[in-house]
Every structure is written in C-alpha cells, then in structure tokens.
Design a protein around this motif. Structure first.
Motif, PDB file in Angstrom:
ATOM      1  N   ARG A 155      10.376  10.876  -0.208  1.00 19.56           N
ATOM      2  CA  ARG A 155       9.109  10.882   0.532  1.00 19.56           C
ATOM      3  C   ARG A 155       9.235  10.168   1.871  1.00 19.56           C
ATOM      4  O   ARG A 155       8.746  10.646   2.895  1.00 19.56           O
ATOM      5  CB  ARG A 155       8.005  10.224  -0.305  1.00 19.56           C
ATOM      6  CG  ARG A 155       7.633  11.029  -1.547  1.00 19.56           C
ATOM      7  CD  ARG A 155       6.553  10.351  -2.340  1.00 19.56           C
ATOM      8  NE  ARG A 155       5.297  10.488  -1.604  1.00 19.56           N
ATOM      9  CZ  ARG A 155       4.318   9.603  -1.623  1.00 19.56           C
ATOM     10  NH1 ARG A 155       4.429   8.507  -2.346  1.00 19.56           N
ATOM     11  NH2 ARG A 155       3.215   9.806  -0.951  1.00 19.56           N
ATOM     12  N   ASN A 208       4.320   4.494  -1.306  1.00 18.98           N
ATOM     13  CA  ASN A 208       3.120   4.595  -0.461  1.00 18.98           C
ATOM     14  C   ASN A 208       3.012   3.477   0.575  1.00 18.98           C
ATOM     15  O   ASN A 208       2.699   3.730   1.738  1.00 18.98           O
ATOM     16  CB  ASN A 208       1.849   4.596  -1.320  1.00 18.98           C
ATOM     17  CG  ASN A 208       1.675   5.875  -2.093  1.00 18.98           C
ATOM     18  OD1 ASN A 208       2.224   6.904  -1.729  1.00 18.98           O
ATOM     19  ND2 ASN A 208       0.909   5.809  -3.163  1.00 18.98           N
ATOM     20  N   THR A 210       6.323   4.948  -5.769  1.00 20.45           N
ATOM     21  CA  THR A 210       6.676   6.164  -5.025  1.00 20.45           C
ATOM     22  C   THR A 210       6.683   5.957  -3.518  1.00 20.45           C
ATOM     23  O   THR A 210       6.814   6.905  -2.758  1.00 20.45           O
ATOM     24  CB  THR A 210       5.724   7.313  -5.386  1.00 20.45           C
ATOM     25  OG1 THR A 210       4.379   6.922  -5.093  1.00 20.45           O
ATOM     26  CG2 THR A 210       5.852   7.704  -6.846  1.00 20.45           C
ATOM     27  N   LEU A 242       8.870  11.786   5.608  1.00 21.16           N
ATOM     28  CA  LEU A 242       7.916  11.225   6.564  1.00 21.16           C
ATOM     29  C   LEU A 242       8.631  10.810   7.842  1.00 21.16           C
ATOM     30  O   LEU A 242       8.152  11.082   8.941  1.00 21.16           O
ATOM     31  CB  LEU A 242       7.180  10.028   5.964  1.00 21.16           C
ATOM     32  CG  LEU A 242       6.223   9.324   6.925  1.00 21.16           C
ATOM     33  CD1 LEU A 242       5.046  10.230   7.250  1.00 21.16           C
ATOM     34  CD2 LEU A 242       5.747   8.016   6.332  1.00 21.16           C
ATOM     35  N   ILE A 272      12.204   9.285  -5.818  1.00 20.26           N
ATOM     36  CA  ILE A 272      10.972   9.857  -5.270  1.00 20.26           C
ATOM     37  C   ILE A 272      10.601   9.167  -3.964  1.00 20.26           C
ATOM     38  O   ILE A 272      10.291   9.826  -2.964  1.00 20.26           O
ATOM     39  CB  ILE A 272       9.818   9.755  -6.298  1.00 20.26           C
ATOM     40  CG1 ILE A 272      10.096  10.642  -7.511  1.00 20.26           C
ATOM     41  CG2 ILE A 272       8.481  10.112  -5.649  1.00 20.26           C
ATOM     42  CD1 ILE A 272       9.161  10.398  -8.684  1.00 20.26           C
ATOM     43  N   MET A 281       5.537   3.929   3.319  1.00 17.90           N
ATOM     44  CA  MET A 281       5.145   5.055   4.172  1.00 17.90           C
ATOM     45  C   MET A 281       4.043   4.637   5.141  1.00 17.90           C
ATOM     46  O   MET A 281       4.082   4.980   6.322  1.00 17.90           O
ATOM     47  CB  MET A 281       4.699   6.231   3.311  1.00 17.90           C
ATOM     48  CG  MET A 281       5.838   6.861   2.537  1.00 17.90           C
ATOM     49  SD  MET A 281       5.312   8.150   1.405  1.00 17.90           S
ATOM     50  CE  MET A 281       4.757   9.394   2.544  1.00 17.90           C
TER      51      MET A 281
END
Length: 66
Positions: A44, A16, A14, A48, A40, A19
C-alpha cells in the motif's frame, strides 16, 4: 510537531498512519510483527508513493508549461 521529526507507529497494521504521514510529507516508521500485515502495508505504501510522485511530477510539468 516539526515536519522533519519522524512519526513512529509501533502497531502499523496495514499502514494507514504511515500513508497519512506520506501525504503530509512527513517521514514515518511503522513496526508490525505479523508478516501478513507487513506485506500489505509495504504494498500500500509503495503504491501511494508511486501515485504521489506521479502527481508531483505532473504538477511540476503543468507549472513549467505556464
């Protein structure tokens, strides 16, 4: 590791790790084979990116006003 080096996440999921790299102002590349997780992660990271850009713009505006 120098900041200009690209961070590679071969099992992105996803997003992380990508990010976290964005928050640390590091370039990153995520690889994910499941299209569901790609969607996804993209959503995201895009959210961000928008949030970080807005915060940077706001900080610059506040600094310019002082």
């Amino acid at each position: 590791m120098p900041r200009e080096r690209n961070l590679l996440d071969p099992f992105c999921g996803t997003g992380n790790t990508c990010m976290a790299a964005r928050l640390m102002k590091r370039p990153s590349t995520g690889i994910e084979k499941d299209p569901k997780y790609v969607d996804i992660a993209n959503a995201r990271i895009k959210a961000l990116h928008h949030h970080v850009q807005h915060d940077e713009w706001k900080r610059e505006a506040e600094t310019a006003g002082k």
